[in-house]
Scaffold this active site. Structure first.
Site, short mmCIF file in Angstrom:
data_model
loop_
_atom_site.label_atom_id
_atom_site.label_comp_id
_atom_site.label_asym_id
_atom_site.label_seq_id
_atom_site.Cartn_x
_atom_site.Cartn_y
_atom_site.Cartn_z
N LYS A 1 0.82 -1.21 0.00
CA LYS A 1 0.00 0.00 0.00
C LYS A 1 0.86 1.26 0.00
O LYS A 1 0.42 2.32 -0.45
CB LYS A 1 -0.93 0.00 1.21
N ASP A 2 2.09 1.16 0.50
CA ASP A 2 2.97 2.34 0.51
C ASP A 2 3.27 2.84 -0.89
O ASP A 2 3.52 4.03 -1.08
CB ASP A 2 4.31 2.00 1.19
#
Length: 475
Positions: A114-115
């Site tokens: 998700k980063d």
């Protein structure tokens, strides 16, 4: 580039308009009016570009309202080796000579894929809010990794507050600690007494209240945010070029997915002209997507049917981004898409069997598989034994399904979704030892926690948000 709603061809504005807005007023999702495509010659031009330059070339056609130099600057701020642990940003690793590859996406600050998008969103939000002298209060829902990625991306952002909903007691101990141990004035963690789908429904219900949304400047960073989908499409291009294939040769990808955001980003890359053959959707026991791609019927699972599993980030019974896929399957027909989602809202399935739309699904290259807890343990153990590599349980779902659908002579790229340190209990069960974790996370489970537990009730949630923001305004 202008954006429209999947349900009404409502004009939603430009990229920065939809970046901050979340759901469309009619409940649909933002989609570009058209999807630009790369020719074979243009794809060859992209081969070998550094990550920030590749990201610019992939994303620029969709972003017309940020000046070129500013967009390049945002991408340089985002994709740095000191943030993601590698100059390559997303290294591609072969698993021996098996024909399977791991696309490493978990080098960022929250140790999850998700980063890759959320770090971009953090810088993009800050840029737009400064430019327009605005503030935004992000309301999001997480099944595990979105929450910590969003909170790490928004740390110290003076114009942003984050209200993050998570299912009470349903994330790993590490995931809970990673979020709840943050002691920052702009971060509010809320554990909802329910499952992830309940959290997601609450976010949608708040967004549907136009008056509340406007009064409290509510925005979104969930996978429904178009900026996240667009940023994630970049690493499919990066992985394909890293394989070193001849021009036009196909590669297959397998994506662990519950909310359909990560795999939809791959479908977007394919629609842009990247030679992706199969796109495999890997599910756990909560096999909503597997049911659809295997049989043509999309059922939303009720909360009581959603199982708590050892790959908890995929414990989802309602795949929000799936609407975007069906919108494209319908040829951009918003009326048809709205009709399907009216059926979903009424508790009825979407049944495409025997229709031209099911033919379009078959032609899309998307396939699906599922795994069990025993499958995950066996796959983690096998990859450790054969290749000396520890993987987390979600990635194990992907490796298992990817191997199952592997085609002779065609590389199968399995997307890594998180580092095994985030799911130590399951990894230890599989291989008899705990995975290593970065030094900054040692003892994180023992740190003090800040989290409000709320019932599954939209009025209780609105009251909490309003109360916290009123306190901040008075302060």
């Amino acid at each position: 580039m202008q954006y429209v709603s999947t349900r009404g061809h409502q004009r939603l504005g430009t990229f920065t308009d939809v970046l901050l807005s979340g759901l469309a007023p009619d409940g649909g999702l933002a989609m570009p009016e058209q999807i630009p495509t790369f020719s074979a010659a243009e794809l060859e031009r992209l081969r070998g570009l550094p990550y920030t330059e590749l990201a610019y070339e992939v994303m620029r056609p969709f972003i017309s309202d940020i000046p070129e130099d500013d967009l390049r600057g945002l991408l340089r701020q985002t994709y740095r080796a000191e943030v993601f642990g590698s100059e390559e940003i997303t290294p591609l690793t072969a698993l021996g000579d098996s024909g399977l590859y791991l696309l490493e996406l978990s080098g960022g600050p929250s140790l999850a894929f998700k980063d890759m998008a959320m770090q971009f969103l953090g810088h993009a939000f800050e840029y737009v809010l400064e430019r327009d002298d605005r503030r935004v209060n992000i309301l999001g829902a997480t099944s595990g990794d979105t929450g910590s990625a969003a909170e790490y991306a928004m740390l110290g952002k003076e114009r942003v507050n984050v209200f993050m909903l998570s299912p009470h007691g349903r994330m790993s101990r590490f995931q809970q600690a990673q979020m709840y141990s943050l002691n920052e004035p702009n971060i509010f963690n809320i554990a909802i007494e329910g499952v992830f789908d309940d959290c997601q429904d609450l976010v949608k219900a708040v967004n549907a209240d136009a008056e509340f949304k406007a009064r409290y400047d509510i925005g979104a960073v969930n996978s429904i945010n178009w900026g996240r989908v667009l940023a994630q499409a970049v690493y499919y291009f990066r992985a394909y070029f890293a394989l070193g294939l001849p021009a036009g040769a196909e590669a297959d990808f397998c994506v662990p997915s519950g909310n359909f955001g990560n795999v939809f980003a791959g479908y977007l890359a394919k629609a842009m002209g990247l030679p992706i053959g199969q796109l495999m959707v890997a599910s756990n026991e909560n096999s909503v997507l597997h049911e659809f791609f295997s049989g043509g019927v999309y059922h939303v699972w009720p909360a009581e049917r959603v199982a708590q599993t050892s790959s908890p980030s995929m414990d989802i019974g309602k795949a929000s981004n799936f609407e975007r896929f069906l919108y494209l399957v319908a040829g951009g027909d918003a009326v048809q898409t709205a009709g399907w989602w009216a059926e979903v809202g009424a508790g009825r399935p979407v049944d495409l069997r025997g229709t031209v739309h099911w033919d379009a699904v078959a032609a899309s290259g998307l396939r699906a598989g599922r795994s069990t807890h025993a499958d995950r343990l066996a796959t983690i153990r096998r990859v450790d034994t054969e290749f000396g590599r520890l993987i987390d349980p979600h990635t194990a779902d992907g490796v298992l399904v990817g191997k199952r659908f592997q085609r002779p002579g065609v590389p199968m790229v399995c997307l890594e979704t998180a580092l095994p340190a985030k799911f130590g209990e399951t990894v230890e069960e599989a291989v008899g030892r705990l995975p290593e974790r970065p030094a900054q996370f040692e003892g994180i489970e023992d740190r003090p926690r800040r989290c409000e537990v709320l019932p599954n009730d939209v009025d209780a949630l609105k009251g909490f948000i309003a109360g916290q923001l009123d306190i901040k305004r008075r302060g």
